[in-house]
Design a protein around this motif. Structure first.
Motif: not given
Length: 178
Positions: A118-123
């Protein structure tokens, strides 16, 4: 930590299929309203990868064709342990709206793989111009409901929709501003 989140590639499709098909039927039901077989999954992942290459064009013309597909790789085990996708759903004032799906390999849950994806996907999503995620979860999917709460999604409604194999189920509708 040995988990690296990156864009998925053609070489990952077999492992992505294995991850989905290795899930218990209940998890597959929660993940997607239609049952998938290996052939349909391969085609779906391939279309996602192709769509991602054209996302900067399609997001302006036909947003529903836009996808981002990420893979979580465990470098210690040399294998994919999860995947995350974003599907653009529409343009609204202020930006693009997207649906999000995430699945972690059986035996790998509880290691923070989902949170990292999720953290990477938000970027990646912000770079494309996505301003809001919308997620629908089954009311009985306690693990995903806990994750979306932890990620600060807000509950925006409850619907009763036809879902897995034509059965009607209560669905929670969540939203997250990026």
């Amino acid at each position: 930590d040995s988990i690296v989140v990156r864009k998925a590639a053609l070489r990952d499709i077999k492992q992505l299929c294995d991850i989905y098909l290795g899930q218990p039927q209940q998890v597959r039901r929660w993940f997607h309203p239609l049952p998938f077989n290996r052939t349909r999954l391969k085609i779906t992942f391939l279309l996602m990868l192709i769509s991602e290459k054209t996302i900067f064009i399609t997001k302006k013309t036909i947003p529903k064709l836009g996808f981002i597909l990420l893979a979580a790789a465990d470098t210690d085990k040399s294998q994919i342990v999860g995947f995350w996708y974003v599907r653009l759903t529409r343009k609204e004032a202020g930006g693009l709206i997207a649906n999000v799906g995430i699945i972690t390999k059986v035996g790998e849950r509880g290691r923070g793989v989902g949170f990292k994806m999720y953290s990477s996907g938000i970027k990646y999503s912000r770079a494309v111009g996505i301003t809001k995620f919308r997620v629908r979860t089954n009311t009985d999917n306690s693990a995903t409901n806990a994750l979306v709460k932890r990620l600060r999604y807000r509950l925006i409604g409850v619907t009763r929709d036809e879902y897995w194999e034509g059965k009607y189920e209560e669905m929670l509708n969540w939203e997250l501003d990026l």
